[in-house]
Each structure stands twice: as structure tokens, then as C-alpha cells.
Design a protein around this motif. Sequence first.
Motif, PDB file in Angstrom:
ATOM      1  N   THR A 128       0.918  -1.123  -0.109  1.00  0.00           N
ATOM      2  CA  THR A 128      -0.013  -0.078  -0.129  1.00  0.00           C
ATOM      3  C   THR A 128       0.874   1.309   0.095  1.00  0.00           C
ATOM      4  OG1 THR A 128       0.033   0.213   2.418  1.00  0.00           O
ATOM      5  CG2 THR A 128      -1.784  -1.232   1.627  1.00  0.00           C
ATOM      6  N   THR A 129       0.245   2.476  -0.188  1.00  0.00           N
ATOM      7  CA  THR A 129       1.027   3.730  -0.254  1.00  0.00           C
ATOM      8  C   THR A 129       1.220   4.174   1.174  1.00  0.00           C
ATOM      9  OG1 THR A 129      -1.224   5.037  -0.387  1.00  0.00           O
ATOM     10  CG2 THR A 129       0.009   4.442  -2.398  1.00  0.00           C
ATOM     11  N   MET A 130       0.817   3.553   2.401  1.00  0.00           N
ATOM     12  CA  MET A 130       1.164   3.876   3.664  1.00  0.00           C
ATOM     13  C   MET A 130       0.627   5.294   4.021  1.00  0.00           C
ATOM     14  SD  MET A 130       2.638   1.424   5.255  1.00  0.00           S
ATOM     15  CE  MET A 130       3.159   0.155   5.006  1.00  0.00           C
ATOM     16  N   ARG A 131      -0.791   5.544   3.671  1.00  0.00           N
ATOM     17  CA  ARG A 131      -1.338   6.916   3.957  1.00  0.00           C
ATOM     18  C   ARG A 131      -2.614   6.711   4.577  1.00  0.00           C
ATOM     19  NH1 ARG A 131       2.957   7.910   1.422  1.00  0.00           N
ATOM     20  NH2 ARG A 131       3.277   9.489  -0.058  1.00  0.00           N
ATOM     21  N   GLY A 132      -2.726   5.424   5.114  1.00  0.00           N
ATOM     22  CA  GLY A 132      -3.989   5.225   5.984  1.00  0.00           C
ATOM     23  C   GLY A 132      -5.234   5.178   5.313  1.00  0.00           C
ATOM     24  N   ILE A 133      -5.050   4.719   3.934  1.00  0.00           N
ATOM     25  CA  ILE A 133      -6.274   4.676   2.975  1.00  0.00           C
ATOM     26  C   ILE A 133      -7.275   3.577   3.716  1.00  0.00           C
ATOM     27  CG2 ILE A 133      -7.055   4.870   0.894  1.00  0.00           C
ATOM     28  CD1 ILE A 133      -5.707   7.322   1.388  1.00  0.00           C
ATOM     29  N   GLY A 134      -6.773   2.551   3.608  1.00  0.00           N
ATOM     30  CA  GLY A 134      -7.340   1.264   3.898  1.00  0.00           C
ATOM     31  C   GLY A 134      -8.227   1.289   5.165  1.00  0.00           C
ATOM     32  N   THR A 135      -7.101   1.374   6.152  1.00  0.00           N
ATOM     33  CA  THR A 135      -7.565   1.610   7.525  1.00  0.00           C
ATOM     34  C   THR A 135      -8.787   2.455   7.874  1.00  0.00           C
ATOM     35  OG1 THR A 135      -5.357   2.713   7.971  1.00  0.00           O
ATOM     36  CG2 THR A 135      -5.632   0.440   8.788  1.00  0.00           C
ATOM     37  N   CYS A 136      -8.725   3.791   7.053  1.00  0.00           N
ATOM     38  CA  CYS A 136      -9.693   4.868   7.300  1.00  0.00           C
ATOM     39  C   CYS A 136     -11.001   4.159   6.934  1.00  0.00           C
ATOM     40  CB  CYS A 136      -9.209   5.996   6.619  1.00  0.00           C
ATOM     41  SG  CYS A 136     -10.478   7.443   6.887  1.00  0.00           S
ATOM     42  N   TYR A 137     -10.982   3.654   5.554  1.00  0.00           N
ATOM     43  CA  TYR A 137     -12.075   3.155   5.041  1.00  0.00           C
ATOM     44  C   TYR A 137     -12.746   1.907   5.780  1.00  0.00           C
ATOM     45  CZ  TYR A 137     -12.189   5.396   0.366  1.00  0.00           C
ATOM     46  OH  TYR A 137     -12.331   6.401  -0.544  1.00  0.00           O
ATOM     47  N   ARG A 138     -11.790   1.223   6.449  1.00  0.00           N
ATOM     48  CA  ARG A 138     -12.333   0.057   7.292  1.00  0.00           C
ATOM     49  C   ARG A 138     -13.039   0.731   8.382  1.00  0.00           C
ATOM     50  NH1 ARG A 138      -8.043  -2.808  10.146  1.00  0.00           N
ATOM     51  NH2 ARG A 138      -8.437  -0.938  11.331  1.00  0.00           N
ATOM     52  N   ASP A 139     -12.643   1.519   9.023  1.00  0.00           N
ATOM     53  CA  ASP A 139     -13.102   2.350  10.303  1.00  0.00           C
ATOM     54  C   ASP A 139     -14.543   3.023   9.734  1.00  0.00           C
ATOM     55  OD1 ASP A 139     -11.679   1.686  12.095  1.00  0.00           O
ATOM     56  OD2 ASP A 139     -10.442   3.306  12.030  1.00  0.00           O
ATOM     57  N   LEU A 230      -8.023  -1.694  -9.412  1.00  0.00           N
ATOM     58  CA  LEU A 230      -7.926  -1.683  -8.144  1.00  0.00           C
ATOM     59  C   LEU A 230      -9.217  -1.579  -7.399  1.00  0.00           C
ATOM     60  CD1 LEU A 230      -4.622   0.606  -8.094  1.00  0.00           C
ATOM     61  CD2 LEU A 230      -4.813  -1.644  -7.534  1.00  0.00           C
ATOM     62  N   ASP A 231     -10.077  -1.732  -7.930  1.00  0.00           N
ATOM     63  CA  ASP A 231     -11.677  -1.547  -7.513  1.00  0.00           C
ATOM     64  C   ASP A 231     -11.800  -2.536  -6.284  1.00  0.00           C
ATOM     65  OD1 ASP A 231     -14.579  -0.405  -8.253  1.00  0.00           O
ATOM     66  OD2 ASP A 231     -14.370  -2.288  -7.133  1.00  0.00           O
ATOM     67  N   VAL A 232     -12.530  -2.203  -4.995  1.00  0.00           N
ATOM     68  CA  VAL A 232     -12.261  -3.171  -3.926  1.00  0.00           C
ATOM     69  C   VAL A 232     -13.332  -4.518  -4.245  1.00  0.00           C
ATOM     70  CG1 VAL A 232     -13.882  -1.850  -2.706  1.00  0.00           C
ATOM     71  CG2 VAL A 232     -12.224  -3.512  -1.468  1.00  0.00           C
ATOM     72  N   ASP A 233     -14.355  -4.166  -4.871  1.00  0.00           N
ATOM     73  CA  ASP A 233     -15.330  -5.149  -5.370  1.00  0.00           C
ATOM     74  C   ASP A 233     -14.975  -6.112  -6.609  1.00  0.00           C
ATOM     75  OD1 ASP A 233     -17.279  -4.944  -3.089  1.00  0.00           O
ATOM     76  OD2 ASP A 233     -17.487  -3.018  -3.910  1.00  0.00           O
ATOM     77  N   HIS A 234     -14.414  -5.280  -7.630  1.00  0.00           N
ATOM     78  CA  HIS A 234     -14.388  -5.624  -8.847  1.00  0.00           C
ATOM     79  C   HIS A 234     -12.738  -5.893  -9.102  1.00  0.00           C
ATOM     80  CE1 HIS A 234     -18.771  -5.137  -8.964  1.00  0.00           C
ATOM     81  NE2 HIS A 234     -18.367  -3.868  -8.869  1.00  0.00           N
ATOM     82  N   GLY A 235     -11.939  -5.530  -8.566  1.00  0.00           N
ATOM     83  CA  GLY A 235     -10.399  -5.692  -8.862  1.00  0.00           C
ATOM     84  C   GLY A 235      -9.846  -6.968  -8.521  1.00  0.00           C
ATOM     85  N   THR A 236      -8.477  -6.950  -8.239  1.00  0.00           N
ATOM     86  CA  THR A 236      -7.570  -8.065  -8.020  1.00  0.00           C
ATOM     87  C   THR A 236      -7.690  -8.288  -6.719  1.00  0.00           C
ATOM     88  OG1 THR A 236      -5.955  -6.721  -8.588  1.00  0.00           O
ATOM     89  CG2 THR A 236      -6.587  -7.978 -10.512  1.00  0.00           C
ATOM     90  N   PHE A 237      -8.593  -8.385  -5.863  1.00  0.00           N
ATOM     91  CA  PHE A 237      -8.807  -8.620  -4.361  1.00  0.00           C
ATOM     92  C   PHE A 237      -7.795  -9.645  -4.061  1.00  0.00           C
ATOM     93  CE2 PHE A 237     -10.192  -9.718  -0.378  1.00  0.00           C
ATOM     94  CZ  PHE A 237     -10.711  -8.516   0.216  1.00  0.00           C
ATOM     95  N   PRO A 238      -6.949  -9.525  -2.983  1.00  0.00           N
ATOM     96  CA  PRO A 238      -6.620  -8.425  -2.153  1.00  0.00           C
ATOM     97  C   PRO A 238      -6.049  -7.477  -2.445  1.00  0.00           C
ATOM     98  CG  PRO A 238      -5.588 -10.031  -1.118  1.00  0.00           C
ATOM     99  CD  PRO A 238      -6.137 -10.839  -2.539  1.00  0.00           C
ATOM    100  N   TYR A 239      -5.424  -7.662  -3.602  1.00  0.00           N
ATOM    101  CA  TYR A 239      -4.676  -6.553  -4.044  1.00  0.00           C
ATOM    102  C   TYR A 239      -5.084  -5.382  -4.797  1.00  0.00           C
ATOM    103  CZ  TYR A 239      -1.138 -10.195  -2.847  1.00  0.00           C
ATOM    104  OH  TYR A 239      -0.560 -11.277  -2.169  1.00  0.00           O
ATOM    105  N   VAL A 240      -5.765  -4.650  -4.219  1.00  0.00           N
ATOM    106  CA  VAL A 240      -6.624  -3.751  -4.586  1.00  0.00           C
ATOM    107  C   VAL A 240      -6.588  -2.236  -3.616  1.00  0.00           C
ATOM    108  CG1 VAL A 240      -8.351  -4.972  -5.662  1.00  0.00           C
ATOM    109  CG2 VAL A 240      -8.525  -4.626  -3.456  1.00  0.00           C
ATOM    110  N   THR A 241      -7.068  -1.417  -3.863  1.00  0.00           N
ATOM    111  CA  THR A 241      -7.370  -0.258  -3.027  1.00  0.00           C
ATOM    112  C   THR A 241      -8.598  -0.422  -2.361  1.00  0.00           C
ATOM    113  OG1 THR A 241      -7.117   2.192  -2.585  1.00  0.00           O
ATOM    114  CG2 THR A 241      -8.346   1.487  -4.796  1.00  0.00           C
TER     115      THR A 241
END
Length: 426
Positions: A128-139, A230-241
Motif C-alpha cells: 500500500t501507499t502507507m497513507r492510512g487509506i485502507g484503515t480509514c475506509y475500514r473504520d 484496483l476496485d475493492v469489489d471488482h478488482g484483483t482482491f486483495p491486491y486492490v485499494t
Amino acid sequence: MPATSVIGLQWGDEAKGKVVDLLTEKHDIVVRYQGGNNAGHTVKFDGKTYKLSLLPTGILQSHVKSVIAPGVVVNPHAVLKELDGLAAGGQDCSGRLMISDRAHVICPWHLLEEAALEKSRGAAAIGTTMRGIGTCYRDKVGRSHAIRVGDLINRDAFASKVCEIVRFKQIILNSLNPDGEQMNADAIIADYAAAADRIRPMVADSTNYLLDALDNGKWLLFEGAQGSLLDVDHGTFPYVTSSNSSGCGIHSGSGVPEREIKKMIGVVKAYTTRVGGGPFPSELDNEIGQRIRIAGNEFGTVTGRPRRCGWLDAVATRYGARISGVDSIAIALLDVLSGFDELFICEAYDIDGRVTRDFPSRCEDLAAAKPVLRRVPGWQEDITGITKFADLPASAQQYVNDVKKLVGKPVELVSVGPDRSQTIRM
Ligand code: IMP
């Protein structure tokens, strides 16, 4: 067109910024509706180069309102850093920016958690880009420990949420990394309050603003970040945003109904790149890949990481075009492929002896896919000054026509250099 969208059809970095820039002239509002400061684009304006990450590409155009919609995750410090960078270059753009009060806020614990989680994945790290993107979306989806921009600008609401969340998050962080940083709620509150004071005038209900703008005949341009794969639903999960980075995210991220979008343009790089982990069937982990990397300056705008390079994957791109529902495509960076004797396009996958043009849903199948390559002749000429399709070398014309057929969408424009003038309109 009253509402147009520009979507990346690969794994991001398709040069969407240039296409958005070309279209901005005719639009009144440019909207970012997903992702955060994980995206990156370089904008040239008045002879200066600016690197933007979170701000919409239209921000430099004085006639345009730039909107950060509810589906974006916002690091307020990143917003201010970019605005300050623009101001230092003589462009005070803060009056043209609107940030949705519904957008979620990236906080320090998001970055700490992401670092610990990526480390714990070892060789399977997402990169990941280490910008806190995935963890923010998770919350955001989890709802219990989420902070929205509307909370950020309300001092009391923000302070009480931070105190409660820091207590909870510190327990998790200590168990993930016992020697890790201890957060200080008061310091976080003070730090974010100062940023909140600066962004408060930009915060509004962007959803009503956009819907009213459409009612009043304004033209909207939706700027996708990352790419469809990189779409979380339609992309190459789990290697997605962690957002819907295909066309599917426009409605959910902006609040503007899909039926309002009258034109969708998909941006396709003339080859394929990927940053971070995950399968990539047409990857060239060799001298040719390195040659493309250098010619295309394929290094991340946000992280500086070298991008993985490969032949154009028409299977993946066709899938991206189909799920995003684009009307046409823009082929970018065709000039990077000049000077090769021969080129290849991945037209199908061989997965354990089965040849298919369908993009697999399982990452394991994509990892097993061997590219079925179509050989096409290259061209030696410098094409960076060409503005008419008929003036391209015959083999470059053939390449464009092959991409059109394999991706299955008409070609709207071809970009042969970073400048606006270096564009072939079809
Ligand atoms: P995240 O978005 O930081 O969570 O990263 C998830 C994956 O998406 C990683 O492989 C990143 O390299 C990739 N990614 C995120 N943003 C971009 C982008 O703007 N361009 C290309 N890849 C991206």
C-alpha cells in the motif's frame, strides 16, 4: 456534456490527469469521489509543474470549483500541504475548493495500523501507499471509530471522539507492535484543530451542491483515482485499494445518480503498469520492462516506487472497460513505445491449458495465467509532434486499431506526450 467521467481502466497511473485537464476547460465543477492522497498526478500550469495527490486536477483552473465528495478519505494535513504548495507557486486556490462534510478523516492511528498490518503480511503485503487509506475506509464501514469532516470542524465533537478512539486503538496497536509509538490524544486534538480551523471555510454539503448545480445546467467532470482493476469489489482482491475505483464508485462516492453521467471516458496506457503487490500476467521483469520504465518515467508520484511494467494487457483492460461501462477510450503514452522493432499485446490468458478472454475473479487464477501474446510491428519514428491519426506511422496506427478491437471500445483520443498540444483527437 452536462456530466462526464474519466476513469482509469488498468491498475492506476494511466495519465488520467492529462485527459481531465483537456476536458476541464468546458466544465464548471471537477469532482473527486473516492480514494485519498494515495493518488498522484502531475499538473503543468503557467510553465510550472505541480504534484497533486488529493486535490482534484481542476484546482488550478480559476473558472472551476473543485469538490472533494463524501466517498473520499481526507487527511486534512495533506489538503493543506497541497494548497500551501500551490500558494507558494503563486496559485491561491483555497477559495475554489469544497470538501464534503460527509467525507471521512484519516487520523494518525490509521497510518500506524496500516504500517503494522502491512508488516504482519510479510511476503503477502499489499504494497500500500502507507497513507492510512485502507484503515480509514475500514473504520468508515465499521462505523464505531470513524470521524467525518463534519466532526473534525466541530471542536467538542472531535475532541471527545479522539479521546475515545485513541483509548481503543492504542490497545490494538500495542498488541500488533508492543514497541510501537504511544499516541497522545491531546497532541492529536491540538494538531488537527489547527488544521480544522483552516479548512472550515471550505467544508460544505457537497451532495446538495452538486445536485443543485446539475439542476442549474452546470457541467460536472468526475475524476477517478487509481484504476478499475484496483476496485475493492471488482478488482484483483486483495491486491486492490479500499474504494470503488472503477466507474462503479461515482454514484456512491459523490451522491450524483449514475443516469446523470452522459459520457464516460476510460483512460488506457499504451502498455501496462502496476505498483505494489499482486499478479500481473503481462509483466516484463526484464530489460524491456526497464526500458519502458525509463522511457515512460514509471516511478510513483506519491511514493517514488518504480512501477512494474509490461505489455498492454487487453484482457484486463477490456474487463476494466466493461465494468466501468465507458463509452470510449483515450490511449495514453503511445510515444513511450517508439523505437521497438516489435511490440506485443496480451490478447488472452492461458490458465492451466484453458485459453480465455475472461478476466478471472480469483487472484490465484490470475497468478497462474500465462499471457497469450499478439505480435505487432513496432515503429522507430518520434511521434511526439504528431497531431493527426493519419500522420502516425502505419504500425502505430495498427497498434491503436488493435487496442480498439481488443478492448472493444472506440478510441476518442491518443496522447503522444505530456503537453495538451500532444494529443491526437480521433
Ligand atoms: P492503498 O490505496 O494505499 O491502500 O494501496 C493499495 C494498492 O493500490 C497498492 O498496490 C498501491 O500501490 C495501489 N495504489 C493506490 N493508489 C494508487 C495510484 O494512484 N496508482 C497506482 N496504484 C495505486
